[in-house]
Motif scaffolding. Structure first.
Motif, PDB file in Angstrom:
ATOM      1  N   ARG A 213      -8.682 -49.021  30.234  1.00 21.02           N
ATOM      2  CA  ARG A 213      -7.999 -47.729  30.314  1.00 21.02           C
ATOM      3  C   ARG A 213      -8.863 -46.677  30.988  1.00 21.02           C
ATOM      4  N   PHE A 214     -10.166 -46.609  30.643  1.00 23.75           N
ATOM      5  CA  PHE A 214     -10.977 -45.574  31.276  1.00 23.75           C
ATOM      6  C   PHE A 214     -11.269 -45.934  32.732  1.00 23.75           C
ATOM      7  N   GLN A 215     -11.418 -47.225  33.034  1.00 21.92           N
ATOM      8  CA  GLN A 215     -11.624 -47.601  34.425  1.00 21.92           C
ATOM      9  C   GLN A 215     -10.384 -47.277  35.255  1.00 21.92           C
ATOM     10  N   ARG A 216      -9.229 -47.533  34.680  1.00 24.14           N
ATOM     11  CA  ARG A 216      -7.983 -47.196  35.386  1.00 24.14           C
ATOM     12  C   ARG A 216      -7.839 -45.690  35.560  1.00 24.14           C
ATOM     13  N   ALA A 217      -8.255 -44.910  34.554  1.00 21.36           N
ATOM     14  CA  ALA A 217      -8.171 -43.453  34.645  1.00 21.36           C
ATOM     15  C   ALA A 217      -9.053 -42.913  35.764  1.00 21.36           C
ATOM     16  N   GLY A 218     -10.095 -43.674  36.149  1.00 22.01           N
ATOM     17  CA  GLY A 218     -10.990 -43.223  37.197  1.00 22.01           C
ATOM     18  C   GLY A 218     -10.707 -43.786  38.571  1.00 22.01           C
ATOM     19  N   TRP A 219      -9.598 -44.513  38.729  1.00 23.96           N
ATOM     20  CA  TRP A 219      -9.299 -45.142  40.016  1.00 23.96           C
ATOM     21  C   TRP A 219      -9.272 -44.153  41.172  1.00 23.96           C
ATOM     22  N   HIS A 220      -8.778 -42.942  40.926  1.00 20.33           N
ATOM     23  CA  HIS A 220      -8.598 -41.992  42.025  1.00 20.33           C
ATOM     24  C   HIS A 220      -9.682 -40.912  42.048  1.00 20.33           C
ATOM     25  N   HIS A 221     -10.708 -41.095  41.227  1.00 20.77           N
ATOM     26  CA  HIS A 221     -11.823 -40.148  41.221  1.00 20.77           C
ATOM     27  C   HIS A 221     -12.913 -40.684  42.149  1.00 20.77           C
ATOM     28  N   PRO A 222     -13.481 -39.851  43.006  1.00 15.85           N
ATOM     29  CA  PRO A 222     -14.489 -40.355  43.950  1.00 15.85           C
ATOM     30  C   PRO A 222     -15.731 -40.915  43.277  1.00 15.85           C
ATOM     31  N   LEU A 223     -16.002 -40.505  42.024  1.00 21.91           N
ATOM     32  CA  LEU A 223     -17.158 -41.013  41.297  1.00 21.91           C
ATOM     33  C   LEU A 223     -16.775 -42.017  40.223  1.00 21.91           C
ATOM     34  N   ARG A 224     -15.523 -42.455  40.215  1.00 23.95           N
ATOM     35  CA  ARG A 224     -15.051 -43.452  39.243  1.00 23.95           C
ATOM     36  C   ARG A 224     -15.244 -42.965  37.811  1.00 23.95           C
ATOM     37  N   VAL A 225     -14.752 -41.778  37.527  1.00 23.47           N
ATOM     38  CA  VAL A 225     -14.848 -41.176  36.205  1.00 23.47           C
ATOM     39  C   VAL A 225     -13.439 -40.930  35.680  1.00 23.47           C
ATOM     40  N   GLY A 226     -13.194 -41.265  34.418  1.00 25.59           N
ATOM     41  CA  GLY A 226     -11.870 -41.067  33.844  1.00 25.59           C
ATOM     42  C   GLY A 226     -11.943 -40.692  32.379  1.00 25.59           C
ATOM     43  N   ALA A 227     -11.031 -39.835  31.924  1.00 27.99           N
ATOM     44  CA  ALA A 227     -10.965 -39.406  30.528  1.00 27.99           C
ATOM     45  C   ALA A 227      -9.783 -40.073  29.847  1.00 27.99           C
ATOM     46  N   ILE A 228      -9.994 -40.545  28.618  1.00 35.08           N
ATOM     47  CA  ILE A 228      -8.921 -41.137  27.815  1.00 35.08           C
ATOM     48  C   ILE A 228      -9.062 -40.644  26.386  1.00 35.08           C
ATOM     49  N   ASP A 229      -8.006 -40.833  25.598  1.00 36.61           N
ATOM     50  CA  ASP A 229      -8.030 -40.496  24.181  1.00 36.61           C
ATOM     51  C   ASP A 229      -8.412 -41.744  23.379  1.00 36.61           C
ATOM     52  N   VAL A 230      -9.411 -41.608  22.516  1.00 33.09           N
ATOM     53  CA  VAL A 230      -9.827 -42.697  21.641  1.00 33.09           C
ATOM     54  C   VAL A 230     -10.016 -42.118  20.238  1.00 33.09           C
ATOM     55  N   GLY A 231      -9.240 -42.575  19.287  1.00 34.60           N
ATOM     56  CA  GLY A 231      -9.367 -42.079  17.923  1.00 34.60           C
ATOM     57  C   GLY A 231      -9.100 -40.601  17.798  1.00 34.60           C
ATOM     58  N   GLY A 232      -8.197 -40.065  18.639  1.00 30.39           N
ATOM     59  CA  GLY A 232      -7.884 -38.648  18.598  1.00 30.39           C
ATOM     60  C   GLY A 232      -8.914 -37.757  19.271  1.00 30.39           C
ATOM     61  N   CYS A 233      -9.872 -38.336  19.980  1.00 31.36           N
ATOM     62  CA  CYS A 233     -10.928 -37.583  20.657  1.00 31.36           C
ATOM     63  C   CYS A 233     -10.868 -37.867  22.152  1.00 31.36           C
ATOM     64  N   GLN A 234     -11.178 -36.854  22.947  1.00 33.00           N
ATOM     65  CA  GLN A 234     -11.243 -37.072  24.396  1.00 33.00           C
ATOM     66  C   GLN A 234     -12.590 -37.680  24.754  1.00 33.00           C
ATOM     67  N   VAL A 235     -12.548 -38.849  25.380  1.00 34.58           N
ATOM     68  CA  VAL A 235     -13.741 -39.624  25.738  1.00 34.58           C
ATOM     69  C   VAL A 235     -13.805 -39.735  27.254  1.00 34.58           C
ATOM     70  N   LEU A 236     -15.009 -39.675  27.786  1.00 35.12           N
ATOM     71  CA  LEU A 236     -15.187 -39.793  29.232  1.00 35.12           C
ATOM     72  C   LEU A 236     -15.862 -41.120  29.545  1.00 35.12           C
ATOM     73  N   GLY A 237     -15.249 -41.879  30.445  1.00 33.08           N
ATOM     74  CA  GLY A 237     -15.814 -43.142  30.895  1.00 33.08           C
ATOM     75  C   GLY A 237     -16.339 -43.009  32.312  1.00 33.08           C
ATOM     76  N   ILE A 238     -17.499 -43.589  32.572  1.00 36.11           N
ATOM     77  CA  ILE A 238     -18.161 -43.460  33.870  1.00 36.11           C
ATOM     78  C   ILE A 238     -18.523 -44.848  34.370  1.00 36.11           C
ATOM     79  N   GLU A 239     -17.967 -45.232  35.502  1.00 41.50           N
ATOM     80  CA  GLU A 239     -18.342 -46.501  36.133  1.00 41.50           C
ATOM     81  C   GLU A 239     -19.534 -46.257  37.043  1.00 41.50           C
ATOM     82  N   TRP A 240     -20.696 -46.812  36.675  1.00 34.24           N
ATOM     83  CA  TRP A 240     -21.867 -46.641  37.517  1.00 34.24           C
ATOM     84  C   TRP A 240     -21.749 -47.414  38.819  1.00 34.24           C
ATOM     85  N   VAL A 241     -21.163 -48.611  38.758  1.00 29.69           N
ATOM     86  CA  VAL A 241     -21.145 -49.484  39.930  1.00 29.69           C
ATOM     87  C   VAL A 241     -19.943 -49.145  40.801  1.00 29.69           C
ATOM     88  N   ARG A 242     -20.185 -48.401  41.880  1.00 29.16           N
ATOM     89  CA  ARG A 242     -19.118 -48.036  42.795  1.00 29.16           C
ATOM     90  C   ARG A 242     -19.089 -48.931  44.018  1.00 29.16           C
TER      91      ARG A 242
END
Length: 258
Positions: A213-242
């Motif tokens: 889910r977080f990788q998919r949320a970052g598909w259109h971000h130039p740095l492969r970063v995406g935010a998702i909800d986990v346990g009612g909290c906003q979490v940020l996922g960062i793909e280092w390998v671009r």
């Protein structure tokens, strides 16, 4: 080499404890005894620290529980293609710096392996419910992708949309299928490939775990970063390998600065 700081997004930490951890291992903490949140709270009682057991590692720090916290990154140009890439993270914790601390000297917390699955910044308690690659998808859905030498032939036979991502055309496939239907669709593609070609087509079924889910949320971000909800909290996922291909991945340091 010039660097620029950019805003990546905001996270929330209603428990008052923020974690930076390896996305591929967050779900494994609960298999090792104490959940991540209990370990993280014990570390923050001492001002923050590095957590490690087996292959699981994370850094935990106290943070404000009543506001969103901005995550920023320095982005020097990549030596591979000169496009911006993440070098360092900066997180506003929303807390005053201790009066007794020397603000000119960073407080070293530890270092983390750079996980090929990416890194996660989020609330310690919220991350206790993290669904990893081997967990069931929360919504029962999955995505199917296919690519390779015979992708055009497969598209003519089976259809599927082009799944565009930042900077690339992306594979063909179908999004948001019921998990059982996704597995059956992938099996059809593989049977067709094996019958006619034997190889030349890669097929993937990605269930809607939190990692995907977080990788998919970052598909259109130039740095492969995406935010998702986990346990009612906003979490940020960062793909280092671009970049495509093989990379030598090391460790990243974590510290508090005034």
């Amino acid at each position: 080499m010039s660097e620029f700081f950019v805003d990546l997004g905001k996270v929330t930490a209603p428990s008052g404890v923020l974690v930076l951890g390896m996305a591929g291992w967050i779900d494994q903490w609960r298999e090792l005894g104490l959940p991540l949140s209990e370990r993280a709270m014990a570390a923050t009682a001492k001002g923050g620290g590095h957590l490690r057991e087996g292959l699981c590692e994370a850094v935990a720090v106290p943070a404000s529980a009543d506001r969103s916290l901005m995550v920023r990154a320095s982005t020097p140009p990549s030596p591979f293609d000169r496009e911006p890439t993440i070098a360092t993270l900066e997180i506003g914790l929303g807390l005053p710096w201790p009066e007794t601390a020397d603000r000119a000297v960073p407080v070293w917390l530890g270092d983390l392996p750079v996980d090929r699955c990416g890194m996660v910044v989020g609330d310690a308690v919220g991350l206790d419910g993290w669904r990893g690659w081997d967990d069931e998808p929360a919504d029962g859905l999955a995505d199917v992708f296919y690519w390779g030498l015979y992708a055009d032939d497969a598209h003519a036979q089976f259809g599927g949309e082009r799944i565009a991502q930042h900077g690339v055309d992306g594979p063909h496939g179908w999004l948001d299928l019921p998990a059982a239907e996704a597995v059956a669709r992938a099996a059809e593609l593989e049977a067709w490939r094996d019958r006619l070609h034997g190889k030349g087509l890669m097929v993937s079924v990605d269930e809607h775990t939190n990692v995907h889910r977080f990788q998919r949320a970052g598909w259109h971000h130039p740095l492969r970063v995406g935010a998702i909800d986990v346990g009612g909290c906003q979490v940020l996922g960062i793909e280092w390998v671009r970049h495509r291909g093989w990379l030598s991945l090391g460790r990243c340091g974590s510290c508090l600065r005034g």
